[in-house]
Design a protein around this motif. Structure first.
Motif, short mmCIF file in Angstrom:
data_model
loop_
_atom_site.label_atom_id
_atom_site.label_comp_id
_atom_site.label_asym_id
_atom_site.label_seq_id
_atom_site.Cartn_x
_atom_site.Cartn_y
_atom_site.Cartn_z
N GLU A 53 0.83 -1.22 0.00
CA GLU A 53 0.00 0.00 0.00
C GLU A 53 0.85 1.26 0.00
OE1 GLU A 53 -3.43 -0.41 0.08
OE2 GLU A 53 -3.04 -2.57 0.02
N HIS A 54 2.15 1.10 0.08
CA HIS A 54 3.05 2.24 0.18
C HIS A 54 2.69 3.09 1.41
CE1 HIS A 54 6.41 4.31 -1.45
NE2 HIS A 54 5.78 5.47 -1.57
N SER A 55 2.26 2.40 2.48
CA SER A 55 1.82 3.09 3.69
C SER A 55 2.99 3.71 4.43
CB SER A 55 1.12 2.12 4.64
OG SER A 55 0.00 1.57 4.01
N THR A 56 2.68 4.75 5.20
CA THR A 56 3.65 5.44 6.03
C THR A 56 3.44 5.00 7.47
OG1 THR A 56 3.38 7.29 4.54
CG2 THR A 56 4.55 7.72 6.61
N PHE A 57 4.54 4.85 8.23
CA PHE A 57 4.41 4.39 9.62
C PHE A 57 5.10 5.35 10.57
CE2 PHE A 57 3.70 0.81 7.00
CZ PHE A 57 2.77 0.02 7.65
N ILE A 58 4.39 5.70 11.63
CA ILE A 58 5.02 6.49 12.68
C ILE A 58 4.78 5.77 14.00
CG2 ILE A 58 5.11 8.73 13.83
CD1 ILE A 58 4.03 10.00 11.28
N PHE A 59 5.88 5.25 14.56
CA PHE A 59 5.78 4.50 15.81
C PHE A 59 6.49 5.27 16.92
CE2 PHE A 59 5.50 -0.21 14.14
CZ PHE A 59 4.43 0.15 13.34
N SER A 60 5.88 5.30 18.09
CA SER A 60 6.66 5.73 19.24
C SER A 60 7.13 4.45 19.92
CB SER A 60 5.80 6.56 20.19
OG SER A 60 5.14 5.73 21.12
N THR A 61 8.38 4.42 20.32
CA THR A 61 8.88 3.16 20.85
C THR A 61 10.15 3.32 21.67
OG1 THR A 61 9.39 0.88 20.23
CG2 THR A 61 10.33 2.61 18.85
N HIS A 62 10.34 2.36 22.54
CA HIS A 62 11.60 2.25 23.26
C HIS A 62 12.39 1.06 22.71
CE1 HIS A 62 10.40 5.10 26.31
NE2 HIS A 62 9.30 4.42 26.55
N ASP A 63 11.72 0.32 21.83
CA ASP A 63 12.22 -0.97 21.38
C ASP A 63 13.31 -0.77 20.32
OD1 ASP A 63 12.59 -3.48 20.30
OD2 ASP A 63 10.45 -4.01 20.36
N ALA A 64 14.53 -1.18 20.65
CA ALA A 64 15.68 -0.96 19.77
C ALA A 64 15.48 -1.67 18.44
CB ALA A 64 16.96 -1.46 20.44
N ARG A 65 14.79 -2.83 18.49
CA ARG A 65 14.61 -3.58 17.26
C ARG A 65 13.69 -2.84 16.30
NH1 ARG A 65 11.48 -8.81 17.24
NH2 ARG A 65 10.89 -7.68 19.08
N VAL A 66 12.65 -2.21 16.88
CA VAL A 66 11.75 -1.41 16.05
C VAL A 66 12.54 -0.28 15.42
CG1 VAL A 66 9.75 0.13 16.06
CG2 VAL A 66 9.70 -1.99 17.40
N MET A 67 13.35 0.37 16.27
CA MET A 67 14.13 1.51 15.77
C MET A 67 15.07 1.08 14.65
SD MET A 67 15.02 3.89 18.98
CE MET A 67 14.47 3.29 20.55
N SER A 68 15.56 -0.13 14.78
CA SER A 68 16.51 -0.59 13.77
C SER A 68 15.86 -0.75 12.40
CB SER A 68 17.14 -1.93 14.21
OG SER A 68 16.18 -2.95 14.08
N HIS A 69 14.51 -0.90 12.37
CA HIS A 69 13.81 -0.98 11.09
C HIS A 69 13.45 0.38 10.55
CE1 HIS A 69 13.34 -5.21 12.13
NE2 HIS A 69 12.95 -5.44 10.87
N ALA A 70 13.49 1.40 11.41
CA ALA A 70 12.97 2.71 11.01
C ALA A 70 13.85 3.38 9.98
CB ALA A 70 12.83 3.60 12.24
N SER A 71 13.21 4.17 9.11
CA SER A 71 13.97 4.91 8.12
C SER A 71 14.42 6.24 8.70
CB SER A 71 13.14 5.14 6.86
OG SER A 71 11.94 5.78 7.18
N GLN A 72 13.74 6.69 9.75
CA GLN A 72 14.10 7.94 10.40
C GLN A 72 13.75 7.83 11.87
OE1 GLN A 72 11.98 11.31 8.81
NE2 GLN A 72 13.02 12.77 10.14
N ILE A 73 14.60 8.34 12.73
CA ILE A 73 14.31 8.31 14.16
C ILE A 73 14.40 9.73 14.69
CG2 ILE A 73 15.04 7.46 16.43
CD1 ILE A 73 16.37 5.11 14.97
N VAL A 74 13.35 10.14 15.44
CA VAL A 74 13.48 11.43 16.12
C VAL A 74 13.41 11.17 17.62
CG1 VAL A 74 12.53 12.81 14.24
CG2 VAL A 74 11.00 11.87 15.99
N ARG A 75 14.12 12.00 18.37
CA ARG A 75 14.08 11.86 19.83
C ARG A 75 13.41 13.06 20.43
NH1 ARG A 75 16.97 7.44 20.97
NH2 ARG A 75 18.50 6.91 19.37
N LEU A 76 12.41 12.76 21.26
CA LEU A 76 11.70 13.83 21.97
C LEU A 76 12.25 13.91 23.38
CD1 LEU A 76 7.86 13.62 21.24
CD2 LEU A 76 9.35 15.60 20.91
N ALA A 77 12.42 15.13 23.85
CA ALA A 77 12.77 15.30 25.26
C ALA A 77 12.09 16.57 25.73
CB ALA A 77 14.29 15.41 25.42
#
Ligand SMILES: Nc1ncnc2c1ncn2[C@@H]1O[C@H](COP(=O)(O)OP(=O)(O)OP(=O)(O)O)[C@@H](O)[C@H]1O
Ligand SMILES: [Mg+2]
Lengths: 438, 244
Positions: free
Chosen positions: B195-219
């Protein structure tokens, strides 16, 4: 298709989920409906008994009465050449079912032991089938009222006069010419009381009445017209048509006056005319002096109905507020997923409609059942109540249409009561689904 | 390519009586179609808040949030609702299942609201998703008969059932074992491909992050310095080449 039922399905499941509360509220709604049905049945029962009894014994649905004045100060409540009048009336009113002639007078009834004033009504028992139906004969034989010089009285009157069937009674009255006259009558029947009517009225044959008042055979008190059932509640236009027809035939008519004929003597004798004038009245006119009882009853049931409905509305609204508080999170979730506000409104309306209609249906059935049981039990009402009920037993008339109306009214009212809470629920923000834990 | 999500200096204040909480203090992000953005950050940093803005569940106090080219602050309630229904799939942090509906009905819910598929098509779609998340044995169970991880999987299935352009997930793998977590990630990849879908996940999971094309950090309601790009940017290229 199924999508249309989504809000309904959630509503149904939610009602089931909170079945204790639903049962409680449904029962409350049912009780209110039952009371409403019974109240309505009582009111209609009284009305129909009153109308049945009164229209049979003392007035038709429509009456052609009037006064004949020998001199301007001497009035008799009679219709002369009544056969002609009746013909005109029947021609003008195809809605008429049948007519009876009722002699009407006022006199003194005297027994060996006591006496009393009473209205003297003349009746042709052979031609009045329904007369026998509305009266319950305590002793004697009503058919003998067809014989000359016979009289029917009521139980209370018999007690007062200390007489029984077979005893002789003397009636004295003033004739239309102003002379006193008496006749002797044999008591052929004593009927059970029918309220007010039975306290002021005795019945003799039309023939005896003519003898008492020294009237010609073509004279009667009033022609009482009974219309077919469909027209009983639409009498005003019929009365108007009847008036026109009589006027066109050359009769003089009295101004419409919503009072009983015996209340009109005073004004009629003060008026300056002689000869015959006709008066067209409805049963409501003739019974106007006791219509207050019906009005009071209707007013009372209306007030009670408002109170009952207020109880239901308050109950439903309260429950809906509680439900919405409890389900803020669920509502927010549904909104967040993509349910429009309308869906939320429908969901809560369905819920209260389900509660309301099931409760109302149950209550309606219960009401009809209880009314049936009460009627079957033939409960005697106290004398003071009999006086205006015109019957000695309680009778509730629960018509299917009235029952349906009551159930529908409650079902709609309950759904409507949920409208405001439902609208408020629909205005909850979807983000509430996030913050509201519990 | 135009960004599916475009956030300009968005802030969000929550008012708690007299206290105002600045949950977001000026966040700007663009997310391109087909991307997989992962939002990291400590508890209370504003991850959920940011997702509710992107998910059209709430609107920013100041700044703009554009989703699928539309400024959410300018949309009517009705338009926002239909955007949520038709464009977005949201996996809530606390799942938010409908308690009176069973697993099947919960997942079917968005399809019922959309009113576009027949009962047969809906059922097929729901069951195949439930199979993928391993809930075939619980189709007729109510949410309160499920474990936390099972509920989470129902929430995931519900968010994906409409095959939305934009999938938002608030800690989607937090309650899952590693195998199921991997299944979810596979499912994401598939949907991304088909579907060419876009995904935005909030996560602490390193494995999820490892799949991400972009990571932003909120503080503390702000994007932390140094936006890091995930290791799977190549994934995007894979998709483009597969489509070509
Ligand atoms: N509805 C609300 N009302 C008031 N304050 C809120 C509300 N929602 C969030 N907050 C506050 O905003 C800040 C950000 O919260 P948010 O839920 O976005 O954090 P988070 O990063 O998702 O945290 P976690 O990882 O624990 O889920 C917190 O200080 C929180 O207390
Ligand atoms: Mg959060």
């Amino acid at each position: 298709m199924a999508a249309l039922f989504l809000d309904f399905r959630i509503a149904l499941l939610s009602v089931f989920e909170h079945r204790r509360r639903a049962l409680f509220l449904g029962t409350a709604v049912a009780c209110v409906t039952t009371m409403l049905v019974l109240l309505n049945g009582l009111s209609n029962g009284i009305r129909s008994t009153l109308v049945d009894t009164a229209t049979t014994l003392s007035t038709g649905h429509l009456n052609v009465g009037g006064f004949y004045k020998v001199t301007s100060g001497q009035a008799g409540a009679v219709v002369t050449e009544y056969e002609k009048v009746r013909e005109i009336a029947l021609k003008a009113l195809p809605e008429a079912d049948f007519t009876v002639e009722r002699g009407r007078g006022w006199g003194k009834v005297v027994s060996d032991q006591a006496s009393m004033q009473a209205g003297i009504s003349g009746v042709d028992i052979r031609r009045e089938g329904s007369f026998k139906k509305v009266l319950r004969i305590a002793s004697g034989n009503i058919d003998e009222l067809g014989e000359p010089r016979t009289i029917l009285i009521f139980q209370t009157q018999a007690k007062k006069l200390k007489v029984k069937v077979g005893d002789a009674i003397t009636i004295s009255a003033q004739t239309t010419r102003g002379t006193a006259n008496t006749i002797d009558c044999r008591i052929v029947a004593i009927a059970e009381d029918v309220g007010l009517l039975s306290s002021w009225n005795v019945f003799i044959s039309n023939e005896s009445l003519r003898a008492l008042y020294q009237l010609r055979s073509d004279v009667t008190g009033a022609i009482q017209i009974h219309v077919k059932p469909a027209y009983v509640n639409k009498l005003a236009p019929l009365a108007g048509r009847l008036r026109n027809a009589l006027e066109q035939a050359g009769y003089r008519l009295m101004e419409p006056d919503a009072r009983a004929f015996w209340m009109k003597f005073d004004s009629v004798t003060r008026e300056d005319w002689t000869g015959q004038k006709l008066d067209v009245t409805t049963w409501e006119d003739e019974l106007s002096f006791m219509m207050w009882t019906l009005n009071a009853l209707n007013g009372l049931s209306f007030v009670l109905m408002i109170i009952l409905i207020a109880i239901v509305v308050t109950g439903i609204m309260n429950t809906m507020w509680i439900t919405i508080r409890e389900r803020t999170r669920e509502i927010g979730t549904l909104r967040a997923i993509g349910m429009q506000r309308g869906g939320v409104v429908r969901m809560f309306l369905w819920e209260s409609f389900l509660l309301g209609s099931l409760g109302a249906l149950g209550g309606g059935i219960a009401g009809a059942g209880i009314a049936g049981a009460l009627n079957a039990a033939k409960i005697h009402v106290p004398f003071s109540v009999q006086l205006f009920l015109m019957t000695d037993t309680l009778h509730l008339a629960v018509a299917p249409a009235a029952l349906f109306k009551a159930v529908l009214l409650i079902a709609v009212v309950t759904a409507a009561a949920a409208l405001y809470p439902a609208l408020r629920a629909a205005r909850l923000k979807p983000v509430d689904a996030m913050s509201h834990f519990g | 390519m135009k960004a599916i999500v475009s956030i300009e200096n968005a802030t969000k204040d929550y008012r708690l009586g007299k206290v105002v909480v600045n949950a977001l203090r000026g966040v700007s992000i663009d997310v391109a179609r087909g991307e997989f953005l992962s939002i990291a950050g400590p508890s209370g940093s504003g991850k959920t808040t940011l997702l509710t803005l992107i998910g059209c569940v709430d609107t920013p106090t100041t700044g703009t949030v554009e989703v699928a080219g539309r400024d959410t602050a300018k949309l009517s309630e009705r338009e926002l609702t239909s955007l949520r229904l038709n464009t977005i799939g949201f996996i809530f942090q606390s799942f938010n299942l409908v308690g009176v509906l069973d697993v099947f009905r919960n997942v079917e819910l968005p399809l019922l609201l959309q009113r576009s598929l027949s009962a047969g098509e809906r059922s097929k779609r729901v069951l195949s998703l439930l199979e993928r998340v391993g809930l075939m044995e619980h189709v007729r169970h109510r949410p309160n008969e499920l474990s936390g991880g099972q509920r989470q999987r129902v929430a995931i299935a519900r968010a994906l059932v409409t095959r939305p352009e934009l999938v938002l997930a608030d800690e989607p793998t937090a309650n899952l074992d590693s195998v199921t977590g991997q299944n979810i990630l596979d499912l994401r990849k598939e949907l991304n491909r088909s579907e060419h879908s876009t995904f935005i996940f909030s996560t602490h999971d390193a494995r999820v992050m490892s799949h991400a094309s972009q990571i932003v950090r909120l503080a503390d309601g702000k994007l932390a310095e140094g936006i890091s790009t995930g290791p799977t940017v190549s994934e995007l290229h894979e998709v483009s080449s597969a489509k070509a």
